[in-house]
Write an enzyme that holds these catalytic residues in place. Structure first.
Site, PDB file in Angstrom:
ATOM      1  CB  THR A 161     -25.494 -52.299  80.151  1.00 47.29           C
ATOM      2  OG1 THR A 161     -26.047 -52.507  78.841  1.00 47.29           O
ATOM      3  CG2 THR A 161     -24.169 -53.032  80.278  1.00 47.29           C
ATOM      4  CE  LYS A 220     -31.000 -36.074  75.502  1.00 45.33           C
ATOM      5  NZ  LYS A 220     -32.413 -36.502  75.576  1.00 45.33           N
ATOM      6  CG  HIS A 247     -12.509 -38.613  31.110  1.00 44.16           C
ATOM      7  ND1 HIS A 247     -12.110 -37.932  32.235  1.00 44.16           N
ATOM      8  CD2 HIS A 247     -11.742 -38.149  30.094  1.00 44.16           C
ATOM      9  CE1 HIS A 247     -11.147 -37.075  31.909  1.00 44.16           C
ATOM     10  NE2 HIS A 247     -10.891 -37.197  30.626  1.00 44.16           N
TER      11      HIS A 247
END
Length: 529
Positions: free
Chosen positions: A70, A140, A281
């Site tokens: 590609t 983009k 906690h």
């Protein structure tokens, strides 16, 4: 930004074929021309769809075992061309490049290859090149091109197209572009992190950290803070990989405390007997072993019943019905265990607000990992604290050596100390914590607080003497002065374990000898901030 943009041609190249045939058919039904590569093209053809090969588009065959297919102007020109720029349009026409309006790509399974333990060369071959290049190009140019990198976005894509007569809207394309860039960033982070480890670079020049959204949270530590939970893709058993069987969604604090609880209980191998840790906690308020899981829970609960209310419970074995019945005697936020039997699930089913999580296994406390903490302007990265000790690692520094029973409790207390916020002091008796002092600025204050809480619990339980009578004490770091040791002795402790290394070690050892205490040095500390 031109809006909306019609989709006429789509390039699809995916490693994960989930939903591929359905997507291809849906696009074809909407009049979209399909372009594809290799196995993706074959899968689409097998589904009865017409597909143009990228090799036909570019005029070049796939080569170099598919490494090059590609990376070509016919592809990138079609993705990057600005549709509203005359010069770009002239270039397309001159070079006979067709526009590509939609890119659907998911990348070579690099993360899965690493997780499977593949060798170096195999991992290298699973680094995608063409995929990220196309993704970044399409992202983009999101003013004109839609890019999809996750299978879960296929239905959203089709839905947006249906809302806009076969086009996509600008808002949706922007969102897709952000997701795309985050995916390539996470992919590169995975590659760079793996490579640093593979070639032995402990502190790479740049460190990338990435995660995938698992859950948007109602809020953070406090209601005015936004928060979300991200997972890093590792297969370490714990809150990130657990199955939740009932109860409302976990909160930010639930996740943090449940992780602390499960990491602590994972220190105790199931074959060594049942163990339970109760967390409040992010600190343990009770940890114990027992002959049964129910007994381990009850003994952990008896360390600090007040703090255990509304706490997190972690178990190292399959939760059973008897233990579940005991747990439901008070309000509990979360229970996490490797598994839960049908009887336990039936008991919990009547407590709709109690969350039950199962993990399938315990976490390996010795498995190498990194911990990351953000500070203003940067990240602190370190190895996970995987330090463990055996009796042979201990140095007896007092005239009296600990008895076998004391030694077993000392090692238990030391294991718990690793998971208590510093300054940490832990009193233990017969395989159960009886007093925990955590997070104080002064070590002697932690010693006093733990002893006071133990005395309060003894009164609650109707006992004639404090729980610390005949206990042992672990300190996560050295005693800088003898006062903390003296306080422990006054509370009834008979033996201590600490790293050693203070300028006043001799003074502390002398105080221990004077009180008739046994003390061992570990040469290792367990600060936890």
């Amino acid at each position: 930004m031109t809006d909306p943009r019609p989709i006429r041609r789509a390039l699809i190249s995916v490693s994960d074929k989930t939903g591929l045939a359905e997507l291809g058919q849906a696009l074809a039904d909407r009049g979209v021309e399909l372009i594809s590569t290799g196995g993706t093209a074959s899968a689409l053809r097998d589904a009865g769809l017409e597909v143009i090969d990228v090799a036909e588009l570019t005029g070049f065959p796939e080569m170099m075992d598919g490494r090059v297919k590609t990376l070509h102007p016919m592809v990138h020109g079609g993705l990057l061309a600005l549709r509203d720029d005359p010069a770009h349009q002239a270039d397309l026409e001159q070079h006979r490049i067709g526009e590509i309006d939609l890119l659907v790509v998911n990348l070579y399974p690099f993360e899965a290859t690493v997780a499977a333990g593949a060798d170096y060369d195999t991992c290298i071959e699973n680094i995608d090149i063409g995929g990220p290049a196309m993704i970044r190009a399409a992202a983009k140019n999101h003013a004109h091109v839609a890019v999809v990198v996750d299978t879960e976005d296929y239905d959203r894509l089709l839905g947006d197209m249906d809302q806009h007569d076969g086009a996509t809207c600008a808002k949706f394309r922007r969102k897709l572009a952000q997701i795309a860039y985050a995916r390539t960033a996470a992919y590169d982070a995975a590659v760079s992190t793996w490579m640093a480890d593979a070639i032995g670079v402990d502190t790479p020049r740049r460190r990338a950290v990435a995660g995938t959204l698992a859950q948007s949270l109602r809020y953070g530590e406090n209601p005015h803070q936004r928060a979300a939970f991200y997972v890093d893709g590792s297969d370490r058993p714990g809150v990130a990989t657990a199955t939740q069987h009932q109860g409302k969604e976990l909160s930010y604090n639930n996740i943090n405390d449940t992780d602390a609880a499960f990491e602590l209980v994972s220190e105790f191998a199931p074959e060594d007997g049942p163990a339970c840790a109760i967390i409040k906690h992010a600190n343990p308020c009770g940890v114990a072993r027992g002959a049964t899981l129910r007994e381990a829970y009850s003994r952990a609960f008896d360390c600090d019943r007040t703090s255990a209310f509304g706490g997190i419970i972690a178990l190292n074995q399959t939760l059973d019905g008897a233990t579940a019945e005991e747990i439901t005697s008070i309000f509990t936020e979360v229970v996490i265990a490797p598994d839960a039997d049908e009887a336990a699930r039936a008991v919990f089913a009547g407590k709709k607000n109690l969350r039950l999580l199962t993990t399938g296994a315990l976490a390996d406390p010795r498995a190498a990992a990194l911990t990351v903490r953000q500070v203003s302007g940067g990240l602190l990265v370190q190895d996970k604290d995987t330090g463990t000790l055996s009796p042979d690692d201990l140095k007896v520094v007092t005239r009296r050596a600990p008895s076998d029973a004391e030694l077993a409790d000392l090692l238990f207390a030391w294991t718990v100390a690793k998971h208590v916020k510093s300054n940490a002091i832990i009193y233990v008796k017969d395989g159960a914590t009886v007093g925990v002092g955590a997070g104080q600025m002064s070590r002697v204050d932690s010693t006093r607080i733990a002893a006071r809480k133990a005395a309060d619990m003894a009164e609650t339980l109707g006992l004639p003497v404090p729980l610390t009578q005949g206990s042992v004490v672990a300190s996560d770091a050295f005693f800088p002065f003898a006062d903390g040791l003296v306080t422990a002795a006054e509370a009834g402790a008979t033996a201590l374990i600490q790293p050693g290394g203070s300028m006043r070690d001799e003074e502390v050892i002398a105080a221990a000898d004077a009180a008739g205490l046994a003390m061992v040095f570990t040469g290792m500390r367990h600060f936890r901030h």
